[in-house]
Write an enzyme that holds these catalytic residues in place. Structure first.
Site, mmCIF file in Angstrom:
data_model
loop_
_atom_site.group_PDB
_atom_site.id
_atom_site.type_symbol
_atom_site.label_atom_id
_atom_site.label_comp_id
_atom_site.label_asym_id
_atom_site.label_seq_id
_atom_site.Cartn_x
_atom_site.Cartn_y
_atom_site.Cartn_z
ATOM 1 N N GLU A 29 0.834 -1.211 0.000
ATOM 2 C CA GLU A 29 0.000 0.000 0.000
ATOM 3 C C GLU A 29 0.868 1.259 0.000
ATOM 4 O O GLU A 29 2.069 1.212 0.289
ATOM 5 C CB GLU A 29 -0.944 0.006 1.201
ATOM 6 C CG GLU A 29 -0.205 -0.026 2.520
ATOM 7 C CD GLU A 29 -0.854 0.859 3.570
ATOM 8 O OE1 GLU A 29 -1.291 1.968 3.222
ATOM 9 O OE2 GLU A 29 -0.891 0.424 4.734
ATOM 10 N N LYS A 90 -5.244 10.824 0.669
ATOM 11 C CA LYS A 90 -5.426 9.464 1.185
ATOM 12 C C LYS A 90 -6.734 8.923 0.620
ATOM 13 O O LYS A 90 -7.794 9.488 0.885
ATOM 14 C CB LYS A 90 -5.457 9.530 2.715
ATOM 15 C CG LYS A 90 -5.858 8.241 3.419
ATOM 16 C CD LYS A 90 -5.856 8.448 4.936
ATOM 17 C CE LYS A 90 -6.568 7.334 5.672
ATOM 18 N NZ LYS A 90 -6.665 7.590 7.122
ATOM 19 N N LYS A 163 -3.837 -1.199 14.163
ATOM 20 C CA LYS A 163 -3.089 -0.171 14.879
ATOM 21 C C LYS A 163 -3.564 -0.081 16.331
ATOM 22 O O LYS A 163 -4.750 -0.161 16.621
ATOM 23 C CB LYS A 163 -3.202 1.163 14.142
ATOM 24 C CG LYS A 163 -2.236 1.191 12.945
ATOM 25 C CD LYS A 163 -2.278 2.470 12.186
ATOM 26 C CE LYS A 163 -3.394 2.499 11.183
ATOM 27 N NZ LYS A 163 -3.189 1.664 10.013
HETATM 28 N N1 PSU Z 1 -0.230 0.742 8.490
HETATM 29 C C1 PSU Z 1 0.811 1.532 8.878
HETATM 30 N N2 PSU Z 1 0.686 2.886 8.642
HETATM 31 C C2 PSU Z 1 -0.417 3.437 8.025
HETATM 32 C C3 PSU Z 1 -1.510 2.605 7.619
HETATM 33 C C4 PSU Z 1 -1.354 1.253 7.893
HETATM 34 O O1 PSU Z 1 1.820 1.044 9.427
HETATM 35 O O2 PSU Z 1 -0.447 4.650 7.810
HETATM 36 C C5 PSU Z 1 -2.742 3.193 6.926
HETATM 37 C C6 PSU Z 1 -3.383 2.123 6.050
HETATM 38 O O3 PSU Z 1 -3.419 2.632 4.733
HETATM 39 C C7 PSU Z 1 -4.790 1.953 6.593
HETATM 40 C C8 PSU Z 1 -5.098 3.314 7.109
HETATM 41 O O4 PSU Z 1 -5.683 1.512 5.619
HETATM 42 O O5 PSU Z 1 -3.831 3.646 7.771
HETATM 43 C C9 PSU Z 1 -6.318 3.318 8.014
HETATM 44 O O6 PSU Z 1 -6.889 4.587 7.998
HETATM 45 P P1 PSU Z 1 -8.367 4.815 8.608
HETATM 46 O O7 PSU Z 1 -8.231 4.458 10.055
HETATM 47 O O8 PSU Z 1 -8.660 6.291 8.385
HETATM 48 O O9 PSU Z 1 -9.295 3.941 7.834
#
Ligand code: PSU
Ligand code: MN
Length: 309
Positions: A29, A90, A163
């Site tokens: 990604e 994003k 996360k």
């Molecule tokens: N993993 C990481 N760093 C990131 C992400 C994932 O180590 O920045 C990103 C991924 O692209 C994931 C996004 O899909 O964070 C999630 O964002 P949100 O919580 O707004 O859906």
């Protein structure tokens, strides 16, 4: 998928050749590059992730949208653009068509990358940590589109759990509801991104890439249209100190609330807060885990390429 110059979807020749010959390919990604890591480390890490995939015998396909076209596999110049251009937004799945129609440029989230990888015929994808249910979700309803997308996209995602800024327990419950398979790689504990253990147990564990390939083959036989998560913990030597983690997180959540950070800005804000206030310790952990995940993904893609489809 066609790769002609007028196509909206451009597959790098190395990627299309690998796919045509049944060689291992790993999708990567780009949001982690543009919004997850600070400059200039982001470019260095993006290159390292691609390099470890190559060193384990697979072709890396980093996915991003540049000037209206979806790229599956980037040249080094394109990787530099994703890392350094200020106009990269994003993009989750719902944003992709808007960005494409406007000839815009975007980094793809786990959700958007999974959909594009599936479309291109790439089965294995590596990232750092998935999105999930946010801690204030009872009030904010903030749940990453990563979850619903992984509930309806057949892809194998190698990650270090979700996360740790999220409500991990709620996220695991949603994964169960959405038929997302989760296996721990050499662990019985669900990893906690910066931490090896999120505090939650897993039902299943695997001990080598071949075992993951066997599960992928079984999923294909059932024609399951959901994701398999291979949860690969950060190593004990590289994980963040638990107390530092918890203190940084509560600060970050408070700051986010007081500044009114909402929607898709929440995750990049909190990651940036970690990188700043741990003076690079979280950055080191994030880098280590995403590189390890890319390496494991290459081994899984290789094992899968040898097995019956
Ligand atoms: N993993 C990481 N760093 C990131 C992400 C994932 O180590 O920045 C990103 C991924 O692209 C994931 C996004 O899909 O964070 C999630 O964002 P949100 O919580 O707004 O859906
Ligand atoms: Mn969100």
């Amino acid at each position: 998928m066609p790769s002609d110059p007028n196509s909206r979807i451009v597959v790098h020749p190395d990627v299309s050749e690998a796919l045509a010959s049944g060689s291992p390919v790993v999708a990567l990604e780009s949001t982690i590059i543009s919004h997850g890591l600070p400059r200039p480390e982001n470019l260095r890490v993006a290159r390292e992730i691609e390099a470890i995939v190559a060193s384990r015998g697979a072709t890396a396909a980093t996915i991003a949208v540049l000037d209206g076209r979806v790229h599956v596999g980037l040249t080094d110049e394109e990787l530099v653009e994703v890392a350094n251009r200020d106009d990269i937004v994003k993009a989750s799945v719902r944003d992709l068509p808007v960005v494409m129609a406007r000839s815009g440029s975007a980094a793809t989230t786990v959700a958007a990358t999974s959909v594009i990888a599936g479309h291109a015929g790439i089965e294995v994808f590596a990232t750092g940590g998935l999105g999930g249910v946010h801690r204030q979700a009872r009030d904010s309803w903030d749940e990453s589109a990563d979850l619903s997308t992984l509930g309806s996209t057949r892809v194998t995602v190698v990650c270090s759990g979700v996360k740790s800024i999220l409500d991990v327990g709620a996220t695991l419950e949603r994964m169960e509801t959405l038929n997302i398979s989760v296996v721990g790689y050499r662990t019985e504990r669900f990893p906690g991104f910066y931490l090896a253990d999120s505090g939650h147990a897993l039902d299943w564990q695997v001990s080598d890439p071949g075992e993951v390939a066997d599960i992928m083959a079984a999923r294909a036989a059932l024609d399951l249209q959901s994701a398999l998560i291979v949860a690969n913990p950060i190593s004990a030597e590289q994980e963040l100190d638990q107390d530092l983690h918890d203190a940084t997180l509560s600060d970050g959540l408070r700051l986010a609330e007081s500044r009114g950070i909402a929607g898709k800005d929440v995750t990049p804000f909190l990651l940036d807060h970690f990188h700043r206030s741990t003076h690079g310790a979280s950055l080191e952990a994030n880098t280590a885990l995403v590189i390890a995940n890319a390496g494991l993904a290459a081994q899984i893609a290789s094992a899968r390429s040898l097995a019956p489809h």
